[in-house]
Motif scaffolding. Structure first.
Motif, PDB file in Angstrom:
ATOM      1  N   GLU A 198       0.808  -1.218   0.000  1.00 30.12           N
ATOM      2  CA  GLU A 198       0.000   0.000   0.000  1.00 30.12           C
ATOM      3  C   GLU A 198       0.842   1.270   0.000  1.00 30.12           C
ATOM      4  N   ILE A 199       2.141   1.148   0.187  1.00 32.93           N
ATOM      5  CA  ILE A 199       2.987   2.340   0.273  1.00 32.93           C
ATOM      6  C   ILE A 199       3.247   2.893  -1.126  1.00 32.93           C
ATOM      7  N   VAL A 200       3.018   4.173  -1.298  1.00 34.70           N
ATOM      8  CA  VAL A 200       3.320   4.839  -2.563  1.00 34.70           C
ATOM      9  C   VAL A 200       4.719   5.424  -2.457  1.00 34.70           C
ATOM     10  N   ILE A 201       5.629   4.859  -3.232  1.00 33.45           N
ATOM     11  CA  ILE A 201       7.022   5.283  -3.161  1.00 33.45           C
ATOM     12  C   ILE A 201       7.327   6.376  -4.184  1.00 33.45           C
ATOM     13  N   ALA A 202       6.633   6.366  -5.315  1.00 36.46           N
ATOM     14  CA  ALA A 202       6.986   7.252  -6.426  1.00 36.46           C
ATOM     15  C   ALA A 202       6.851   8.714  -6.038  1.00 36.46           C
ATOM     16  N   PRO A 203       7.874   9.531  -6.304  1.00 28.75           N
ATOM     17  CA  PRO A 203       7.730  10.971  -6.120  1.00 28.75           C
ATOM     18  C   PRO A 203       6.679  11.526  -7.072  1.00 28.75           C
ATOM     19  N   PHE A 304       8.209   6.593 -11.956  1.00 23.30           N
ATOM     20  CA  PHE A 304       7.236   5.594 -11.564  1.00 23.30           C
ATOM     21  C   PHE A 304       7.877   4.208 -11.627  1.00 23.30           C
ATOM     22  N   PRO A 305       7.279   3.221 -10.931  1.00 23.20           N
ATOM     23  CA  PRO A 305       7.909   1.893 -10.837  1.00 23.20           C
ATOM     24  C   PRO A 305       7.791   1.102 -12.130  1.00 23.20           C
ATOM     25  N   VAL A 306       8.346  -0.104 -12.135  1.00 29.73           N
ATOM     26  CA  VAL A 306       8.453  -0.912 -13.347  1.00 29.73           C
ATOM     27  C   VAL A 306       7.118  -1.485 -13.797  1.00 29.73           C
ATOM     28  N   THR A 561      11.765   2.421   3.120  1.00 30.21           N
ATOM     29  CA  THR A 561      11.213   1.432   2.190  1.00 30.21           C
ATOM     30  C   THR A 561      11.936   1.575   0.862  1.00 30.21           C
ATOM     31  N   LEU A 562      12.406   0.456   0.323  1.00 35.65           N
ATOM     32  CA  LEU A 562      13.197   0.472  -0.898  1.00 35.65           C
ATOM     33  C   LEU A 562      12.594  -0.500  -1.908  1.00 35.65           C
ATOM     34  N   GLU A 563      12.498  -0.055  -3.154  1.00 36.30           N
ATOM     35  CA  GLU A 563      12.030  -0.927  -4.221  1.00 36.30           C
ATOM     36  C   GLU A 563      12.995  -0.841  -5.393  1.00 36.30           C
ATOM     37  N   GLY A 564      13.472  -1.980  -5.825  1.00 32.58           N
ATOM     38  CA  GLY A 564      14.327  -2.068  -6.995  1.00 32.58           C
ATOM     39  C   GLY A 564      13.747  -3.053  -7.976  1.00 32.58           C
ATOM     40  N   GLY A 565      13.756  -2.675  -9.258  1.00 31.64           N
ATOM     41  CA  GLY A 565      13.166  -3.562 -10.247  1.00 31.64           C
ATOM     42  C   GLY A 565      13.739  -3.332 -11.626  1.00 31.64           C
ATOM     43  N   ARG A 582      15.163   0.371 -12.443  1.00 30.14           N
ATOM     44  CA  ARG A 582      14.665   1.527 -11.681  1.00 30.14           C
ATOM     45  C   ARG A 582      14.775   1.246 -10.188  1.00 30.14           C
ATOM     46  N   VAL A 583      15.047   2.302  -9.431  1.00 28.63           N
ATOM     47  CA  VAL A 583      15.138   2.215  -7.975  1.00 28.63           C
ATOM     48  C   VAL A 583      14.327   3.353  -7.378  1.00 28.63           C
ATOM     49  N   LEU A 584      13.480   3.029  -6.380  1.00 24.13           N
ATOM     50  CA  LEU A 584      12.698   4.021  -5.663  1.00 24.13           C
ATOM     51  C   LEU A 584      12.872   3.803  -4.174  1.00 24.13           C
ATOM     52  N   VAL A 585      12.919   4.888  -3.417  1.00 19.21           N
ATOM     53  CA  VAL A 585      13.123   4.786  -1.977  1.00 19.21           C
ATOM     54  C   VAL A 585      12.230   5.808  -1.279  1.00 19.21           C
ATOM     55  N   ARG A 586      11.738   5.412  -0.130  1.00 25.40           N
ATOM     56  CA  ARG A 586      10.916   6.316   0.690  1.00 25.40           C
ATOM     57  C   ARG A 586      11.404   6.236   2.131  1.00 25.40           C
ATOM     58  N   TRP A 587      11.574   7.408   2.752  1.00 23.31           N
ATOM     59  CA  TRP A 587      12.015   7.492   4.146  1.00 23.31           C
ATOM     60  C   TRP A 587      10.957   8.268   4.927  1.00 23.31           C
ATOM     61  N   ASP A 588      10.425   7.646   5.978  1.00 23.35           N
ATOM     62  CA  ASP A 588       9.425   8.273   6.843  1.00 23.35           C
ATOM     63  C   ASP A 588      10.043   8.524   8.210  1.00 23.35           C
ATOM     64  N   PRO A 589      10.721   9.651   8.401  1.00 20.11           N
ATOM     65  CA  PRO A 589      11.411   9.893   9.668  1.00 20.11           C
ATOM     66  C   PRO A 589      10.465  10.125  10.837  1.00 20.11           C
ATOM     67  N   ARG A 590       9.232  10.559  10.546  1.00 24.26           N
ATOM     68  CA  ARG A 590       8.256  10.808  11.598  1.00 24.26           C
ATOM     69  C   ARG A 590       6.868  10.757  10.981  1.00 24.26           C
ATOM     70  N   VAL A 591       5.861  10.677  11.832  1.00 20.87           N
ATOM     71  CA  VAL A 591       4.487  10.621  11.342  1.00 20.87           C
ATOM     72  C   VAL A 591       4.159  11.922  10.610  1.00 20.87           C
ATOM     73  N   GLY A 592       3.654  11.794   9.401  1.00 20.98           N
ATOM     74  CA  GLY A 592       3.273  12.966   8.624  1.00 20.98           C
ATOM     75  C   GLY A 592       4.365  13.489   7.722  1.00 20.98           C
ATOM     76  N   THR A 593       5.566  12.925   7.795  1.00 18.39           N
ATOM     77  CA  THR A 593       6.681  13.399   6.979  1.00 18.39           C
ATOM     78  C   THR A 593       7.256  12.235   6.178  1.00 18.39           C
ATOM     79  N   SER A 594       7.482  12.468   4.904  1.00 19.26           N
ATOM     80  CA  SER A 594       8.097  11.441   4.069  1.00 19.26           C
ATOM     81  C   SER A 594       9.002  12.092   3.038  1.00 19.26           C
ATOM     82  N   VAL A 595      10.074  11.406   2.716  1.00 17.91           N
ATOM     83  CA  VAL A 595      11.011  11.813   1.676  1.00 17.91           C
ATOM     84  C   VAL A 595      11.025  10.701   0.628  1.00 17.91           C
ATOM     85  N   LYS A 596      10.807  11.060  -0.641  1.00 18.76           N
ATOM     86  CA  LYS A 596      10.769  10.078  -1.728  1.00 18.76           C
ATOM     87  C   LYS A 596      11.816  10.425  -2.769  1.00 18.76           C
ATOM     88  N   ALA A 597      12.437   9.407  -3.311  1.00 16.04           N
ATOM     89  CA  ALA A 597      13.441   9.603  -4.350  1.00 16.04           C
ATOM     90  C   ALA A 597      13.347   8.457  -5.353  1.00 16.04           C
TER      91      ALA A 597
END
Length: 865
Positions: A198-203, A304-306, A561-565, A582-597
């Motif tokens: 359910e996690i959306v990683i794509a920026p 976007f992912p593969v 969270t890391l996705e490679g494909g 393709r590689v996508l990564v998401r970092w959630d350092p705290r509730v309500g904050t996310s960094v996507k690459a």
């Protein structure tokens, strides 16, 4: 402690005690007789019910699926009881209320409904806080909890049942419950990380029309969409206000981050739509799917992912809406461009669901205020029907058909010119979805479809031979057939690891038959006036197949969270084949904050339906390869505030060529014009920064503001040139205010840097006429460097005023929409003329422009029953 401080504290204690006594006195009364203390105006029904709970202290249990989501209510009920307030709030909704032991229950008032009702609350086990948007299911019947965690599930057989409850970010649970018994069910869920799937990683991900919270971050509700000022009620036009998206007033084709509209993948319920726009002769004025038939839309402007392929720009993924849990719901509407009807409901004891959408459109009003010459009469229609059946709790089968057609007639009574054009598209597909208790989920889509076009026209333009052909003839017929198979599989290896894979096969064939001829004045080497002609004939029958396969591994370690494909695409039409990691990564350092690459490689083929036979093209262009990276930050905090920022960069090797008319004049047969050019660079690039700040309406006012700084260029002969819709600076502001009883005022303001433009070079030549009898003045027309000039900045204000009427079992919404409210003259291009310079010579000046749409007020309505 001073006497004053003591007195102040004592006063606080006394007031608090008095309030407590009053509260205890109120608690001795029956729930429905307690004071409501409610005063709300022009709010959604669910918001009014939540406000009543807060003001009265009386728990109210209901299912959000039973509420008419479009209804707005007002209740100046400060002096009424809870019963009086509910009478006012539920008037005309078909709902009634009853008092339970500890809460008031809201349900259907229809007599004869078979079955009993299960009511309850879903809360978090550790804190006891209610969980909104949790799904409560008994067999095939499902409802969502409200913001207070309460639910009402009607139509059940009395006795013991198995209840399954799941919510995003919580561990699902199964409970036994007694239907028809006394008391309410309380379900406690344990918090767990959001499921990997359910996690959306794509920026650059946006959720449109979403009705439940998701892990996507930024969402836009149906209520927001319907309140946005726009003509056509078109979901594509709604996306114009998203960061990185641009298009002009007439066309709804989307350019994302400077790319071409063909770079965007458009899907509906898992099927790619090759021609998703109506009125292609007018550059695609509207989408072929009515926004009222959609339940959600996902727009991904970043990497976007593969799972998604054969496009380098963006993903526009639409999903039809789910019908109400009981009964039917029908919406009739009329807007500036269309009449529409949508109906949806259930069958087979609610195990089946159906939806049908019909729309008939016309654009005479829009074109009456444009600068299109002659009598232009476009019309369009589309039909969407969907039926789904639950084979079991974990398996479903659906069948869908989407058909659309356009017809355009243009006649110039002065010259005898005329064009008739017809386009059609049809798609049919079956979808199976299934899951097993071993963590395996699958989706299979089998599809087929056909696209056709039939364009015939003759144009005569005596006296304008230097700019427009003296005469032209077009005969253009095309038919494209396709069939495909797609299989997606997701395997949950463990709570922190999953694998997804898939394959897609598509076979297609086409028949193109094009003939075009044009005559025009020209100057030979001796500057003598001569009449020349050119003819284009293309008759080809290409066929081929496409194969795509992909696999990806997604894992999570703490907040990361890391996705490679990798994806493989092969196209037999050109013999191209390419792997795309393709590689996508998401970092959630705290509730309500996310960094996507994201970083990866993307490919795009020349589709069999995209062959430009009208420009003499008879073979397909090779594969375009894009390298793309993006980095984004999203943060949400209390009271509805949200902010996001994203930087991106994309380079494309061998971008697919574009055919453009340099003057950008609207013309039903643009390929015969002398300003037609093929833009074929060896490389393209786009990069920029996007910012978005929004506050979702917790009261009467909501607003958002966005800014984008962007560059989009193509390299031609070693020189970088701006692309057609390059916008250096873009600002989008939106604002909505609920005023009075059942009234809402919303506005949208847009600004962007003027688009690139190509200057014309005009010379006046004195030469003998073709008979050699006398001298005539002839204008020699040429063009300067591609896109070296800029149009004036674009800005526009749109307004919408909405009035809602609520009846016993229906709701009517009237709206006044004002497009370009302060009548700004925005240009899509310049027009050049020769003027005397005073010394006997002439100079070229651009004194008028190809104008976009002026102020356009229109009325419309939407009736839901």
């Amino acid at each position: 402690m001073s006497g004053a401080e003591f007195g102040a504290r004592l006063a606080v204690v006394l007031v608090s005690s008095a309030a407590g006594v009053g509260s205890l006195a109120a608690q001795d009364r029956p729930l429905l007789e307690r004071p409501a203390r409610l005063d709300v105006r022009a709010v959604p029904l669910e918001q009014g019910l939540r406000a009543l709970q807060r003001s009265s202290g009386v728990p109210v249990a209901y299912s959000p699926d039973l509420l008419p989501g479009e209804a707005r209510v007002d209740c100046p009920c400060s002096d009424l009881t809870v019963a009086g307030a509910l009478d006012r709030l539920l008037l005309g909704t078909g709902l009634t209320y009853t008092e339970g032991r500890r809460q008031v229950l809201i349900g259907l008032e229809r007599p004869g409904r078979v079955g009993s009702t299960l009511v309850g609350t879903v809360v978090e086990r550790a804190s006891g806080r209610p969980i909104p948007a949790a799904e409560v299911a008994v067999a095939a019947r499902r409802v969502l909890t409200g913001d207070d965690g309460r639910f009402v599930l009607p139509g059940l057989t009395p006795g013991e049942v198995t209840v399954t409850v799941q919510a995003l970010g919580y561990r699902s649970t199964t409970r036994s419950a007694s239907v028809g018994g006394v008391g309410a069910l309380r379900v406690e869920l344990e918090r767990e990380p959001i499921p990997l799937a359910e996690i959306v990683i794509a920026p650059g991900s946006f959720g449109i029309l979403e009705v439940t919270p998701s892990a996507a971050g930024t969402t836009v509700s149906r209520e927001d969409i319907e309140a946005i000022p726009q003509f056509g009620d078109d979901v594509f036009r709604t996306l114009k206000r998203m960061p990185g998206v641009s298009t002009d007033d007439v066309s709804t084709r989307l350019s994302v981050r400077g790319g071409a509209p063909r770079d965007v993948l458009v899907r509906l319920d898992g099927l790619e739509l090759f021609e998703p726009y109506h009125l292609k002769d007018l550059d695609g004025a509207l989408g072929i799917v009515d926004v009222q038939s959609l339940g959600s839309v996902d727009l991904v402007t970043g990497g976007f992912p593969v799972d998604f392929g054969d496009k380098t720009g963006a993903i526009f993924d639409m999903h039809t809406r789910r019908p109400p849990s009981v009964g039917t719901r029908t919406t009739l509407g009329m807007s500036l461009s269309s009449l529409s009807a949508i109906s949806q409901g259930t069958f087979a004891a609610d195990r089946g669901q159906w939806l049908t959408s019909l729309r008939r459109g016309f654009l005479e009003y829009v074109l009456a205020v444009t600068d299109v010459d002659g009598d232009l009469s476009p019309s369009y229609w589309d039909v969407l029907t969907r039926a789904q059946y639950l084979l079991s709790d974990d398996h479903s089968l659906s069948a869908q058909v989407l058909m659309a057609g356009d017809h355009m007639r243009w006649n110039d009574p002065d010259s005898g010119s005329g064009v008739n054009s017809s386009w059609s598209s049809g798609y049919a597909w079956l979808t199976w979805k299934g899951a097993s208790d071993r963590g395996v989920r699958g989706e299979t889509v089998v599809s087929a479809g056909r696209l056709t076009r039939d364009r015939n026209g003759d144009a005569i333009s005596p006296g304008r031979g230097e700019f427009t052909p003296l005469s032209s003839t077009v005969r253009d017929d095309a038919t494209i057939d396709f069939a495909g198979f797609r299989q997606d599989v997701l395997v949950q290896i463990g709570p922190e690891l999953l694998v997804k894979a898939g394959v897609e096969v598509r076979a297609s064939s086409a028949k193109y038959d094009y003939f075009g001829a044009a005559t025009r004045w020209a100057l030979d080497e001796q500057d003598h006036l001569v009449q020349v002609g050119d003819t284009t004939t293309v008759r080809v029958t290409p066929s081929g197949d496409e194969l795509a396969g992909w696999a990806a591994l997604r894992g999570r370690a703490g907040p990361v969270t890391l996705e490679g494909g990798v994806r493989y695409d092969r196209h037999s039409l050109t013999g191209d084949a390419r792997w795309s990691p393709r590689v996508l990564v998401r970092w959630d350092p705290r509730v309500g904050t996310s960094v996507k690459a994201s970083v990866g490689l993307y490919t795009q083929s020349h589709g069999i339906h995209e062959l430009q036979t009208q420009d003499g093209q008879s073979s397909f262009d090779p594969l375009a390869v894009a390298h793309q990276s993006a980095l984004g930050l999203e943060h949400r905090w209390g009271r509805g505030w949200a902010v996001r920022a994203e930087a991106y960069r994309r380079t494309v090797d061998g971008p697919l060529p574009e055919w453009v008319n340099l003057s950008r004049e609207v013309n039903p047969i643009p390929e015969v014009e002398s300003d037609r050019r093929r833009i074929a660079g060896d490389r393209a690039r786009a990069h920029g920064l996007e910012l978005l700040l929004a506050r979702e309406g917790t009261g009467r006012v909501s607003w958002s503001g966005g800014y984008a700084l962007a560059w989009s260029e193509v390299r031609l002969d070693g020189v970088w040139r701006p692309r057609t819709l390059d916008q250096r600076h873009t600002v989008n502001l939106a604002w909505a205010w609920r005023i009075g009883e059942n009234w809402q005022l919303s506005s949208s303001w847009q600004y962007h840097t003027g688009w690139p433009f190509t200057d014309q070079v005009l010379d006046l030549v004195v030469t003998p006429d073709p008979d050699g009898n006398e001298s005539v003045n002839v204008v020699r027309r040429g063009f300067g460097e591609l896109n070296a000039d800029r149009l004036p900045p674009y800005h526009r204000l749109d307004l919408r005023l909405t009035r809602t009427f609520t009846f016993e079992r229906s709701r009517l919404e009237l709206f006044l929409d004002v497009f370009n409210a302060y009548d700004r003259t925005n240009l899509r291009g310049w027009q050049w003329h020769l003027r005397p310079a005073g010394d006997g010579s002439f100079r070229a000046v651009k004194d008028t422009g190809e104008e976009q749409l002026p102020i356009m007020p229109t009325l419309g309505f939407r009736w839901v029953f």
